[in-house]
Design a protein around this motif. Structure first.
Motif, short mmCIF file in Angstrom:
data_model
loop_
_atom_site.label_atom_id
_atom_site.label_comp_id
_atom_site.label_asym_id
_atom_site.label_seq_id
_atom_site.Cartn_x
_atom_site.Cartn_y
_atom_site.Cartn_z
N LEU A 170 0.77 -1.26 -0.01
CA LEU A 170 -0.02 -0.10 0.10
C LEU A 170 0.82 1.14 -0.07
N LEU A 171 1.81 1.46 0.72
CA LEU A 171 2.64 2.36 0.85
C LEU A 171 3.57 2.65 -0.31
N PRO A 172 4.17 1.78 -0.81
CA PRO A 172 4.94 1.81 -2.16
C PRO A 172 4.19 2.37 -3.30
N LEU A 173 2.90 1.81 -3.34
CA LEU A 173 2.16 2.08 -4.44
C LEU A 173 1.50 3.49 -4.49
N SER A 174 1.21 4.16 -2.94
CA SER A 174 0.84 5.36 -2.89
C SER A 174 1.94 6.46 -3.40
N PHE A 175 3.20 6.04 -2.88
CA PHE A 175 4.30 6.77 -3.17
C PHE A 175 4.66 6.92 -4.41
N GLN A 176 4.27 5.92 -5.18
CA GLN A 176 4.71 5.91 -6.61
C GLN A 176 3.75 6.79 -7.59
N PHE A 177 2.49 7.03 -7.04
CA PHE A 177 1.82 8.06 -7.77
C PHE A 177 2.48 9.27 -8.15
N GLY A 178 3.04 10.03 -7.40
CA GLY A 178 3.50 11.16 -7.63
C GLY A 178 4.82 11.00 -8.39
N LEU A 179 5.66 9.88 -8.29
CA LEU A 179 6.52 9.49 -9.16
C LEU A 179 6.45 9.53 -10.59
N GLN A 180 5.16 8.76 -10.69
CA GLN A 180 4.63 8.39 -12.18
C GLN A 180 4.14 9.66 -12.87
N ARG A 181 3.31 10.55 -11.96
CA ARG A 181 2.93 11.62 -12.52
C ARG A 181 3.94 12.65 -13.03
N THR A 182 5.17 12.69 -12.12
CA THR A 182 6.43 13.54 -12.39
C THR A 182 6.68 13.24 -13.97
N PHE A 183 6.85 11.91 -14.13
CA PHE A 183 7.24 11.54 -15.33
C PHE A 183 6.43 12.10 -16.45
N TYR A 184 5.17 11.90 -16.33
CA TYR A 184 4.26 12.41 -17.32
C TYR A 184 4.33 13.84 -17.45
N ALA A 185 4.41 14.46 -16.32
CA ALA A 185 4.44 15.96 -16.49
C ALA A 185 5.58 16.35 -17.33
N LEU A 186 6.91 15.39 -17.31
CA LEU A 186 7.89 15.56 -18.01
C LEU A 186 7.81 15.26 -19.47
N LYS A 187 6.45 14.59 -19.93
CA LYS A 187 6.39 14.14 -21.27
C LYS A 187 7.15 12.89 -21.51
N ASP A 188 7.58 12.23 -20.44
CA ASP A 188 8.39 10.98 -20.76
C ASP A 188 7.30 9.68 -20.11
N THR A 189 6.82 9.18 -21.21
CA THR A 189 6.14 7.77 -21.05
C THR A 189 6.84 6.63 -21.46
N ARG A 190 8.18 6.77 -21.91
CA ARG A 190 8.95 5.50 -22.04
C ARG A 190 9.50 4.99 -20.90
N THR A 191 9.91 5.87 -19.79
CA THR A 191 10.56 5.33 -18.44
C THR A 191 9.53 4.63 -17.72
N PRO A 192 8.33 4.98 -17.57
CA PRO A 192 7.30 4.49 -17.04
C PRO A 192 6.98 3.06 -17.54
N PHE A 193 6.83 3.11 -18.88
CA PHE A 193 6.92 1.69 -19.76
C PHE A 193 7.96 0.75 -19.22
N VAL A 194 9.19 1.16 -18.98
CA VAL A 194 10.31 0.31 -18.57
C VAL A 194 10.03 -0.29 -17.11
N TYR A 195 9.68 0.40 -16.13
CA TYR A 195 9.49 -0.05 -14.85
C TYR A 195 8.17 -0.62 -14.77
N THR A 196 7.06 -0.28 -15.49
CA THR A 196 5.83 -1.24 -15.64
C THR A 196 6.25 -2.69 -16.28
N LEU A 197 6.74 -2.57 -17.22
CA LEU A 197 7.30 -3.99 -17.88
C LEU A 197 8.01 -4.62 -17.04
#
Length: 538
Positions: free
Chosen positions: A369-396
């Motif tokens: 629960l805690l890691p998933l909660s904190f990851q929200f901000g990290l993922q949205r930071t990547f999206y704000a940077l217009k970087d969807t490739r990196t989230p794909f890498v760690y999602t893979l």
């Protein structure tokens, strides 16, 4: 900051109301068709999960990762506040949704075989019949997410958070009618065409209305939208590159989810299976939705604005502030949910033994629960940077771990090492392990991209929260034991389960807050300010 506070409050209250009504919806659903060991419940879970899975991935990936930054930029830089851009984008999006929905309906038999391959033939037939009713939800889930993200990008946060309430009310009413007409059912046998139409039609009607309500708030965005097929000049190639990575994330997540659902189907009809995983995930996501999404959605819009201005220092400050605020709430909630897991599970089950089986699945999810909660901000930071490739890498990587752990559980089941009663628990625990690894990888990759994240202070605060949560959890567990534990009144009936969970969880949270106050935890002021947003007149 006041505007951000008001937006957070609007989202939080709306999300809380929608999640609570959603909880009631699923409780009524379990009364109608059961949960643990109920084949009909597992069939409906698979059929309704097909559109839900795609929606969850789209709303957290493709749309959030591509649409919001593009809309924010268009609103700031275009003379028409982005109306032309949104018109073209929505036209393209609606056409894509129509195609995807049509393909999904045609491919329904294949999808059912993929997700429910271990079901009996009778259960597969029921699942397919329900799927034909549920799959059209794809179009309306997509419209809801697409229009909702456009409203969010224009700082109109309320409708997106509040409209699911109407969906839940429609579902509660329809499932109630099902119970009144046909009684309660736990097995796939005996289902008629009328029962299937009422159950599947109710679920889909709710989503149709949920999406339609958002259009009532369209004018508040100040946009003049019309169908526009002239897509040249809106940056489709750039958007396509971004969307391409998020599409691959969808594929990876879908494959991982299909493997999980297919494997846990071996326990359907006797033990915890698909319906149990789905309802345990609902409980798991309740605090995430109310707290993390409520705080994070407005922060994401501001992150996008700071990235557009080139203010990396402001981005990291936002990330640190969000992590600390989310952390002080989520650590307390985690402790409360763990000690109240069995009474909470009783809300979805028919007897104490089923509640224990359900609770183990819930606890397995709560590990992350805690890691998933904190990851929200990290993922949205990547999206704000217009970087969807990196989230794909760690999602893979996460999807690979999910698949590996699910296959391992299946192999252990086949070898007789793992019994079917623990299969769902093993799959849920594998999901948590994958989420923890994903979080660690996301931090590493974001640090490489923008430099130091400034999260050391936030993580020191989280450690303090965890230390305070330990005695708080002991106090909550003591109350559970005082109530008689698994054999006590708090697990004897559904309504008593709710009362028991409230008392046990409430005790845990009170002790947690008291400890933080005694040690004058600085983040407590931040948490108090967040809570005051929801008081009348604030």
């Amino acid at each position: 900051m006041a505007g951000l506070d008001r937006a957070s409050a609007t989202v939080a209250v709306g999300t809380m109301a929608s999640r609570i009504t959603g909880l009631i919806r699923n409780i009524v659903l379990t009364v109608a068709i059961g949960t643990v060991g109920a084949r009909a419940a597992d069939s409906f879970a698979v059929a309704n999960q097909l559109p839900n899975s795609v929606f969850a991935l789209i709303s957290s990936g493709l749309l959030a990762g591509v649409i919001v930054p593009q809309i924010v930029k268009a609103v700031k830089t275009h003379d028409d506040r982005g109306s032309a851009f949104v018109s073209k984008l929505l036209t393209l999006g609606v056409l894509a949704l129509l195609v995807v929905t049509a393909v999904a309906v045609v491919a329904a038999p294949l999808l059912v075989e993929i997700y429910a391959g271990k079901f009996t033939e009778e259960a597969k037939t029921l699942t397919l019949a329900l799927a034909y009713w549920c799959l059209p939800q794809l179009l309306f889930y997509g419209l809801y997410a697409l229009v909702g993200e456009v409203l969010n990008a224009n700082r109109i946060f309320g409708p997106f958070a509040w409209s699911p309430i109407v969906n839940n009310v429609i579902s509660i009413t329809g499932f109630g009618v099902f119970i009144a007409l046909f009684g309660t059912y736990k097995a796939a046998t005996g289902w008629t065409a009328g029962m299937i139409a009422l159950m599947g039609g109710t679920a889909t009607l709710g989503i149709v209305v949920q999406a339609g309500i958002l259009f009532l708030f369209w004018r508040r965005a100040g946009l003049h939208v019309r169908p526009d097929f002239h897509w040249r000049g809106i940056g489709l190639r750039h958007i396509g590159r971004l969307a391409g990575w998020t599409f691959l994330m969808v594929v990876a997540g879908q494959i991982a989810g299909a493997v999980q659902v297919n494997i846990v189907g071996a326990a359907s009809g006797t033990d915890a299976a698909g319906a149990t995983l789905q309802n345990a995930w609902l409980l798991f996501m309740l605090p995430f939705s109310v707290i993390v999404l409520s705080l994070g959605t407005p922060y994401y819009t501001r992150l996008s604005e700071h990235v557009a201005e080139g203010r990396t220092d402001a981005v990291t400050a936002d990330l640190s502030s969000l992590t600390r605020t989310v952390g002080i709430f989520m650590v307390g909630v985690l402790a409360a949910m763990i000690v109240a897991a069995v009474p909470l599970a009783r809300l979805f089950t028919t007897d104490p033994s089923e509640a224990v089986a359900f609770a183990w699945v819930l606890v397995a999810y709560l590990v992350a629960l805690l890691p998933l909660s904190f990851q929200f901000g990290l993922q949205r930071t990547f999206y704000a940077l217009k970087d969807t490739r990196t989230p794909f890498v760690y999602t893979l990587v996460q999807a690979a771990i999910v698949i590996a752990t699910a296959l391992t559980a299946s192999a252990l089941l086949g070898a007789g090492v793992l019994s079917r009663e623990w299969l769902a628990v093993a799959i849920a625990l594998g999901q948590s392990v994958a989420n923890i690894v994903q979080f660690a990888l996301a931090i590493t990759l974001l640090r490489r991209k923008i430099g130091p994240l400034g999260l050391s202070g936030a993580f020191r605060g989280i450690l303090r929260f965890l230390l305070a949560a330990i005695p708080a959890a002991v106090a909550g567990w003591g109350v559970f034991a005082l109530f008689g534990g698994v054999d006590g009144w708090a697990v004897s009936e559904r309504l008593l389960g709710f009362a028991g969970a409230a008392l046990i969880g409430g005790t845990t949270l009170v002790v947690y807050a008291a400890i933080l106050a005694v040690f004058r935890t600085p983040e407590l002021t931040m948490a108090g300010r967040a809570l005051r947003r929801f008081l009348p007149g604030r």
